[in-house]
Design a protein around this motif. Sequence first.
Motif, PDB file in Angstrom:
ATOM      1  N   GLY A 125       0.762  -0.929   0.016  1.00 45.66           N
ATOM      2  CA  GLY A 125      -0.001   0.344   0.007  1.00 45.66           C
ATOM      3  C   GLY A 125       0.710   1.428  -0.204  1.00 45.66           C
ATOM      4  O   GLY A 125       2.008   1.302   1.077  1.00 45.66           O
ATOM      5  N   VAL A 126       0.697   2.070  -1.104  1.00 44.01           N
ATOM      6  CA  VAL A 126       1.333   3.522  -0.852  1.00 44.01           C
ATOM      7  C   VAL A 126       0.492   4.650  -0.248  1.00 44.01           C
ATOM      8  O   VAL A 126      -0.350   4.645  -0.647  1.00 44.01           O
ATOM      9  N   THR A 127       1.431   5.372   0.781  1.00 41.42           N
ATOM     10  CA  THR A 127       0.364   6.331   1.626  1.00 41.42           C
ATOM     11  C   THR A 127       0.399   7.388   1.099  1.00 41.42           C
ATOM     12  O   THR A 127       1.437   7.761   0.127  1.00 41.42           O
ATOM     13  N   CYS A 128       0.501   8.159   1.950  1.00 41.85           N
ATOM     14  CA  CYS A 128       0.541   9.969   1.401  1.00 41.85           C
ATOM     15  C   CYS A 128       0.625  10.505  -0.043  1.00 41.85           C
ATOM     16  O   CYS A 128       1.279  11.653  -0.592  1.00 41.85           O
ATOM     17  N   MET A 154      -1.640  -0.641  -4.889  1.00 38.15           N
ATOM     18  CA  MET A 154      -2.640   0.133  -4.857  1.00 38.15           C
ATOM     19  C   MET A 154      -1.969   0.989  -3.351  1.00 38.15           C
ATOM     20  O   MET A 154      -1.486   1.158  -2.271  1.00 38.15           O
ATOM     21  N   TRP A 155      -2.736   2.124  -3.996  1.00 36.98           N
ATOM     22  CA  TRP A 155      -2.716   3.923  -3.640  1.00 36.98           C
ATOM     23  C   TRP A 155      -3.592   3.444  -2.268  1.00 36.98           C
ATOM     24  O   TRP A 155      -4.349   2.816  -2.136  1.00 36.98           O
ATOM     25  N   VAL A 164      -8.323   0.414   3.834  1.00 37.66           N
ATOM     26  CA  VAL A 164      -7.495  -0.155   4.156  1.00 37.66           C
ATOM     27  C   VAL A 164      -7.787  -1.424   4.519  1.00 37.66           C
ATOM     28  O   VAL A 164      -6.942  -2.409   3.902  1.00 37.66           O
ATOM     29  N   ASP A 165      -9.303  -1.705   4.329  1.00 41.52           N
ATOM     30  CA  ASP A 165      -9.993  -2.904   4.287  1.00 41.52           C
ATOM     31  C   ASP A 165     -10.429  -3.480   3.217  1.00 41.52           C
ATOM     32  O   ASP A 165      -9.899  -4.224   3.003  1.00 41.52           O
ATOM     33  N   PHE A 166     -10.109  -2.801   2.155  1.00 39.66           N
ATOM     34  CA  PHE A 166      -9.435  -3.297   0.514  1.00 39.66           C
ATOM     35  C   PHE A 166      -8.795  -3.635   0.210  1.00 39.66           C
ATOM     36  O   PHE A 166      -8.836  -4.952  -0.055  1.00 39.66           O
ATOM     37  N   LEU A 167      -7.000  -3.165   0.774  1.00 43.37           N
ATOM     38  CA  LEU A 167      -6.282  -3.547   0.515  1.00 43.37           C
ATOM     39  C   LEU A 167      -5.952  -4.914   1.019  1.00 43.37           C
ATOM     40  O   LEU A 167      -5.397  -6.026   0.667  1.00 43.37           O
TER      41      LEU A 167
END
Length: 181
Positions: A125-128, A154-155, A164-167
């Motif tokens: 997961g890519v944040t920010c 994913m973003w 977050v749930d989707f990730l």
Amino acid sequence: MATKLVFVGEMGAGKTTAIRSISDMEPISTEMPISDEAALDAFEDKSHTTVALDYSSIELGDGELLHVYGVPGQAYLDFMWPIVAEGAIGVIVLVSALNPRALPSTLTLLERFRALAPDACFAVGVTCQDREPDFSFGDFRNALAGEGHRLPVMWVDARETSQVDFLIKALLSCRYAEAIA
């Protein structure tokens, strides 16, 4: 049946925030104030960091309990990694788009945790992304694939429960697809 999921990533990637956003209970956290001036300068919006682990649990739709852990990102605290990774069915690597070393950092974490949790599935997961519009997501994803990492990338806004749930669901769907293959 209980299962274990581990969030990993460098300091400031959003691990503690992601765990808080999806938890069914108040997470157990070992956050302490950052005392290193250089770290405070590098992460101007971050005043605390995890020094041992974060822990919570969430109930999946089928009643299964998912134990969720977050480990510290600092290398000098990596002694926690094997303890927490043991028996994990999934590992989510969070990486900040603000990190100028996003790709090498992610590759290192994938390598280390594949060795620590060889039976786990992985996702990134890519944040920010809202604070770094020049981050080339496509190049990042393609570079991971070019290194042989076939996994969900994913973003994700770690503050947003649905993202977050989707990730997590993407990771778990890969896990269950491998189990029946």
